[in-house]
Design a protein around this motif. Structure first.
Motif, PDB file in Angstrom:
ATOM      1  N   CYS A  95       0.866  -1.177   0.000  1.00 55.69           N
ATOM      2  CA  CYS A  95       0.000   0.000   0.000  1.00 55.69           C
ATOM      3  C   CYS A  95       0.905   1.230   0.000  1.00 55.69           C
ATOM      4  O   CYS A  95       2.121   1.112  -0.134  1.00 55.69           O
ATOM      5  CB  CYS A  95      -0.968  -0.019   1.188  1.00 55.69           C
ATOM      6  SG  CYS A  95      -0.186   0.017   2.809  1.00 55.69           S
ATOM      7  N   LYS A  96       0.331   2.382   0.138  1.00 57.66           N
ATOM      8  CA  LYS A  96       1.096   3.631   0.021  1.00 57.66           C
ATOM      9  C   LYS A  96       2.283   3.672   0.986  1.00 57.66           C
ATOM     10  O   LYS A  96       3.409   3.915   0.592  1.00 57.66           O
ATOM     11  CB  LYS A  96       0.171   4.833   0.261  1.00 57.66           C
ATOM     12  CG  LYS A  96       0.810   6.151  -0.037  1.00 57.66           C
ATOM     13  CD  LYS A  96       1.011   6.331  -1.515  1.00 57.66           C
ATOM     14  CE  LYS A  96       1.491   7.723  -1.835  1.00 57.66           C
ATOM     15  NZ  LYS A  96       1.840   7.849  -3.229  1.00 57.66           N
ATOM     16  N   ARG A  97       2.028   3.415   2.272  1.00 56.12           N
ATOM     17  CA  ARG A  97       3.089   3.529   3.280  1.00 56.12           C
ATOM     18  C   ARG A  97       3.494   2.193   3.902  1.00 56.12           C
ATOM     19  O   ARG A  97       4.410   2.146   4.703  1.00 56.12           O
ATOM     20  CB  ARG A  97       2.646   4.510   4.364  1.00 56.12           C
ATOM     21  CG  ARG A  97       2.493   5.925   3.787  1.00 56.12           C
ATOM     22  CD  ARG A  97       1.998   6.947   4.782  1.00 56.12           C
ATOM     23  NE  ARG A  97       2.817   7.004   5.971  1.00 56.12           N
ATOM     24  CZ  ARG A  97       2.334   7.273   7.181  1.00 56.12           C
ATOM     25  NH1 ARG A  97       1.055   7.517   7.353  1.00 56.12           N
ATOM     26  NH2 ARG A  97       3.135   7.312   8.221  1.00 56.12           N
ATOM     27  N   GLY A  98       2.793   1.109   3.575  1.00 59.35           N
ATOM     28  CA  GLY A  98       3.143  -0.202   4.124  1.00 59.35           C
ATOM     29  C   GLY A  98       2.799  -0.365   5.592  1.00 59.35           C
ATOM     30  O   GLY A  98       3.411  -1.173   6.284  1.00 59.35           O
ATOM     31  N   ILE A  99       1.802   0.389   6.046  1.00 56.26           N
ATOM     32  CA  ILE A  99       1.476   0.386   7.472  1.00 56.26           C
ATOM     33  C   ILE A  99       0.093  -0.201   7.752  1.00 56.26           C
ATOM     34  O   ILE A  99      -0.056  -0.995   8.679  1.00 56.26           O
ATOM     35  CB  ILE A  99       1.539   1.822   8.040  1.00 56.26           C
ATOM     36  CG1 ILE A  99       2.946   2.388   7.894  1.00 56.26           C
ATOM     37  CG2 ILE A  99       1.100   1.846   9.497  1.00 56.26           C
ATOM     38  CD1 ILE A  99       3.027   3.872   8.172  1.00 56.26           C
ATOM     39  N   SER A 100      -0.917   0.165   6.986  1.00 59.03           N
ATOM     40  CA  SER A 100      -2.293  -0.190   7.342  1.00 59.03           C
ATOM     41  C   SER A 100      -2.956  -1.152   6.369  1.00 59.03           C
ATOM     42  O   SER A 100      -3.277  -2.278   6.726  1.00 59.03           O
ATOM     43  CB  SER A 100      -3.148   1.072   7.472  1.00 59.03           C
ATOM     44  OG  SER A 100      -2.668   1.884   8.516  1.00 59.03           O
ATOM     45  N   ARG A 101      -3.190  -0.710   5.143  1.00 53.15           N
ATOM     46  CA  ARG A 101      -3.924  -1.555   4.193  1.00 53.15           C
ATOM     47  C   ARG A 101      -3.197  -2.866   3.913  1.00 53.15           C
ATOM     48  O   ARG A 101      -3.797  -3.943   3.924  1.00 53.15           O
ATOM     49  CB  ARG A 101      -4.174  -0.797   2.885  1.00 53.15           C
ATOM     50  CG  ARG A 101      -5.208   0.310   3.042  1.00 53.15           C
ATOM     51  CD  ARG A 101      -5.249   1.191   1.830  1.00 53.15           C
ATOM     52  NE  ARG A 101      -4.105   2.101   1.874  1.00 53.15           N
ATOM     53  CZ  ARG A 101      -3.859   3.056   0.994  1.00 53.15           C
ATOM     54  NH1 ARG A 101      -4.670   3.219  -0.034  1.00 53.15           N
ATOM     55  NH2 ARG A 101      -2.824   3.840   1.113  1.00 53.15           N
ATOM     56  N   SER A 102      -1.901  -2.795   3.658  1.00 48.50           N
ATOM     57  CA  SER A 102      -1.145  -4.016   3.336  1.00 48.50           C
ATOM     58  C   SER A 102      -1.065  -4.954   4.535  1.00 48.50           C
ATOM     59  O   SER A 102      -1.218  -6.171   4.386  1.00 48.50           O
ATOM     60  CB  SER A 102       0.256  -3.662   2.841  1.00 48.50           C
ATOM     61  OG  SER A 102       0.975  -2.934   3.824  1.00 48.50           O
ATOM     62  N   THR A 103      -0.838  -4.409   5.706  1.00 51.71           N
ATOM     63  CA  THR A 103      -0.676  -5.276   6.878  1.00 51.71           C
ATOM     64  C   THR A 103      -1.988  -5.936   7.277  1.00 51.71           C
ATOM     65  O   THR A 103      -1.997  -7.111   7.640  1.00 51.71           O
ATOM     66  CB  THR A 103      -0.087  -4.509   8.077  1.00 51.71           C
ATOM     67  OG1 THR A 103      -0.946  -3.429   8.427  1.00 51.71           O
ATOM     68  CG2 THR A 103       1.298  -3.982   7.766  1.00 51.71           C
ATOM     69  N   THR A 104      -3.097  -5.204   7.196  1.00 51.47           N
ATOM     70  CA  THR A 104      -4.377  -5.821   7.566  1.00 51.47           C
ATOM     71  C   THR A 104      -4.834  -6.811   6.496  1.00 51.47           C
ATOM     72  O   THR A 104      -5.462  -7.819   6.818  1.00 51.47           O
ATOM     73  CB  THR A 104      -5.460  -4.769   7.877  1.00 51.47           C
ATOM     74  OG1 THR A 104      -5.559  -3.837   6.802  1.00 51.47           O
ATOM     75  CG2 THR A 104      -5.139  -4.027   9.165  1.00 51.47           C
ATOM     76  N   VAL A 132       1.549   1.557  14.056  1.00 47.80           N
ATOM     77  CA  VAL A 132       0.318   0.800  14.266  1.00 47.80           C
ATOM     78  C   VAL A 132      -0.614   1.054  13.080  1.00 47.80           C
ATOM     79  O   VAL A 132      -0.737   2.194  12.628  1.00 47.80           O
ATOM     80  CB  VAL A 132      -0.364   1.252  15.586  1.00 47.80           C
ATOM     81  CG1 VAL A 132      -1.670   0.535  15.793  1.00 47.80           C
ATOM     82  CG2 VAL A 132       0.574   1.024  16.762  1.00 47.80           C
ATOM     83  N   PRO A 133      -1.289   0.003  12.566  1.00 51.57           N
ATOM     84  CA  PRO A 133      -2.207   0.222  11.443  1.00 51.57           C
ATOM     85  C   PRO A 133      -3.385   1.120  11.832  1.00 51.57           C
ATOM     86  O   PRO A 133      -3.806   1.136  12.993  1.00 51.57           O
ATOM     87  CB  PRO A 133      -2.685  -1.178  11.070  1.00 51.57           C
ATOM     88  CG  PRO A 133      -2.302  -2.069  12.178  1.00 51.57           C
ATOM     89  CD  PRO A 133      -1.230  -1.387  12.965  1.00 51.57           C
ATOM     90  N   ALA A 134      -3.907   1.847  10.864  1.00 50.85           N
ATOM     91  CA  ALA A 134      -5.027   2.760  11.086  1.00 50.85           C
ATOM     92  C   ALA A 134      -6.250   1.999  11.590  1.00 50.85           C
ATOM     93  O   ALA A 134      -6.530   0.880  11.140  1.00 50.85           O
ATOM     94  CB  ALA A 134      -5.365   3.498   9.796  1.00 50.85           C
TER      95      ALA A 134
END
Length: 149
Positions: A95-104, A132-134
């Motif tokens: 995903c854009k930052r590799g924090i929320s969409r990709s991890t979930t 932490v993911p959004a």
């Protein structure tokens, strides 16, 4: 793991990481550098250019914020990613930052495969060590998981 010097360069920045054997998450910039080293990629940015590598899928979050997953979105990702992993292919979800969409999205795959026993465990396995993911992404994952049980 994909044998690539480029991969190790971006791994040092924790913009890409293996969250389960053959399952990786990354930010968009890292995916554009190393995505062709993977058998299958999933673009969760919802932005152009869509898809990295010759075998990819593009899944745009349909939640109200444009950043949040809805259960059908995660179903689509699981439907494509889990068979690839079961065949031993390397998969990159980004995903854009590799924090929320990709991890979930990766967490949904772990739950679907039985590699995580709880939603919290799946999020812990996939999340960045520093971020932490959004909440809207985790909320979509929770709704998806509630529908699966």
């Amino acid at each position: 793991s994909p044998p690539s010097v480029r991969l190790y360069d971006v791994m040092a920045k924790e913009t890409i990481r293996e969250v389960h054997p053959n399952l990786w998450v990354a930010d968009q910039q890292s995916a554009e550098v190393v995505g062709t080293d993977f058998d299958y990629t999933v673009n969760c940015t919802g932005e152009l250019p869509l898809g990295v590598g010759s075998n990819h899928d593009n899944v745009t979050p349909t939640g109200s914020t444009g950043h949040a997953w809805e259960p059908p979105d995660l179903n689509e990702i699981v439907r494509c990613v889990v068979p690839a992993l079961k065949k031993g292919e390397t998969v990159l979800i980004y995903c854009k930052r590799g924090i929320s969409r990709s991890t979930t999205a990766a967490a949904a795959c772990l739950l679907s495969m039985g590699e995580a026993s709880t939603l919290e465990d799946a999020v812990r396995q996939t999340r960045s060590h520093v971020r932490v993911p959004a909440s809207q992404c985790v909320g979509g994952l929770k709704r998806w998981w509630d529908n699966q049980r």
